[in-house]
Design an enzyme around this catalytic site. Structure first.
Site, short mmCIF file in Angstrom:
data_model
loop_
_atom_site.label_atom_id
_atom_site.label_comp_id
_atom_site.label_asym_id
_atom_site.label_seq_id
_atom_site.Cartn_x
_atom_site.Cartn_y
_atom_site.Cartn_z
N LYS A 41 58.88 -14.39 -89.59
CA LYS A 41 59.80 -14.52 -88.18
C LYS A 41 58.95 -13.47 -87.34
CE LYS A 41 64.12 -15.09 -90.91
NZ LYS A 41 65.22 -14.88 -90.86
N HIS B 5 64.79 -23.91 -87.22
CA HIS B 5 65.65 -22.90 -87.94
C HIS B 5 66.56 -22.50 -87.08
CE1 HIS B 5 66.04 -18.77 -89.31
NE2 HIS B 5 65.31 -19.03 -90.48
N GLU C 106 67.64 -19.73 -86.25
CA GLU C 106 67.64 -18.69 -85.16
C GLU C 106 67.34 -19.47 -83.84
OE1 GLU C 106 64.99 -16.09 -87.48
OE2 GLU C 106 66.99 -15.32 -88.62
N GLU D 77 69.76 -23.54 -95.22
CA GLU D 77 69.87 -22.08 -94.91
C GLU D 77 71.03 -21.93 -94.33
OE1 GLU D 77 65.75 -20.10 -94.59
OE2 GLU D 77 66.43 -20.65 -92.56
N GLY E 67 69.69 -12.87 -93.80
CA GLY E 67 69.50 -11.68 -93.36
C GLY E 67 70.87 -10.88 -93.47
P1 13P Z 1 66.42 -13.87 -95.04
O1 13P Z 1 65.58 -14.16 -96.46
O2 13P Z 1 65.85 -12.52 -94.42
O3 13P Z 1 67.80 -14.08 -95.41
O4 13P Z 1 65.85 -14.92 -93.98
C1 13P Z 1 66.05 -16.23 -94.38
C2 13P Z 1 65.56 -17.14 -93.43
O5 13P Z 1 65.94 -17.21 -92.38
C3 13P Z 1 64.19 -17.83 -93.75
O6 13P Z 1 63.68 -18.84 -92.85
#
Ligand code: 13P
Length: 244
Positions: free
Chosen positions: A14, A96, A98, A166, A172
């Site tokens: 990220k 993703h 996000e 995901e 997170g």
């Molecule tokens: P985390 O492992 O920090 O929960 O993040 C997962 C993620 O978004 C991987 O692309």
């Protein structure tokens, strides 16, 4: 017929990593002995070229976190899939959650990015996941299957595409679905893929850590992990890979 799908453990750094830390992390992964899983790291774009040279000759692959759908042009701040391939990438993440949330990326936009990845010879990691409200409404499997089919371009094949499941609420947060819930979604995604499903890797992502990786990666339809926070530690990332 059973199709062998070698596990893939992918680290999504990220927006983390200045050169000192990022390059040290890449060096530690490049020096690690080869295990049973394929390893991939997706650093921020600023570190792609130096990480490519560190990983060169190692079994660890390089990926980017996003690309533009076009090959070149007036798109200030964006990077094309061709540029990422030129910098040494073999993979790129598309869609993703996000980016879907913060940049308004629709399934169609994600599909155009995945098609761009294929055009440039990259493997696209196409991400899908439900919100907490969608899971609470009992819609997780239907939502992610529809999102996946809307996000996959016609060019998607097992050799050029990886799916990442995901759940938005697990990213997170330290919270994860149960192993049965993960297995059910992966089976639904595999079924939605139809003919392409048997050979295509489907990763789980969302709060994967060394202590839960063995359980989360055990179901037969889980072919690896997309790891966020824990991929910033070489020891944790390699422990997750060791559990695959
Ligand atoms: P985390 O492992 O920090 O929960 O993040 C997962 C993620 O978004 C991987 O692309």
């Amino acid at each position: 017929m059973t199709v062998e799908r070698r596990p893939l453990i992918a680290g999504n750094w990220k927006m983390n990593g200045l050169a000192a830390d990022g390059l040290a992390l890449a060096r530690a992964l490049a020096a690690a002995p080869e295990g049973a899983a394929d390893l991939l790291v997706c650093p921020p774009a600023t570190l792609l070229a130096p990480v490519a040279s560190i990983l060169s000759g190692s079994p660890v692959a390089l990926g980017a976190q996003d690309c533009h759908a076009r090959e070149a042009g007036a798109h200030t701040g964006d990077l094309s899939a061709e540029m990422l391939a030129d910098a040494g990438c073999a993979y790129v993440i598309a869609g993703h959650s996000e980016r879907r949330a913060a940049h308004g990326e629709s399934d169609a936009a994600v599909g155009a990015k995945a098609a761009a990845a294929h055009r440039a010879g990259l493997v696209a990691i196409v991400c899908v996941g439900e919100t907490a409200a969608e899971r609470d409404a009992g819609e997780a499997e239907a939502v992610v299957a529809a999102s996946l089919l809307g996000s996959l371009p016609d060019s998607a094949r097992p050799g050029n595409t990886v799916v990442a499941y995901e759940p938005v609420w697990a990213i997170g947060t330290g919270r994860t679905p149960t192993v049965d819930e993960v297995a059910a979604v992966h089976a639904a995604l595999r079924a939605a893929l139809g003919d392409r499903g048997a050979g295509m890797r489907i990763l789980y992502g969302g709060s994967v850590k060394p202590d839960n990786a063995g359980a989360l990666l055990a179901p037969c339809d889980v072919d690896g992990a997309l790891v966020g926070g824990a991929s910033l530690s070489a020891a944790d990332f390699l422990a997750i890979a060791g559990a695959a």
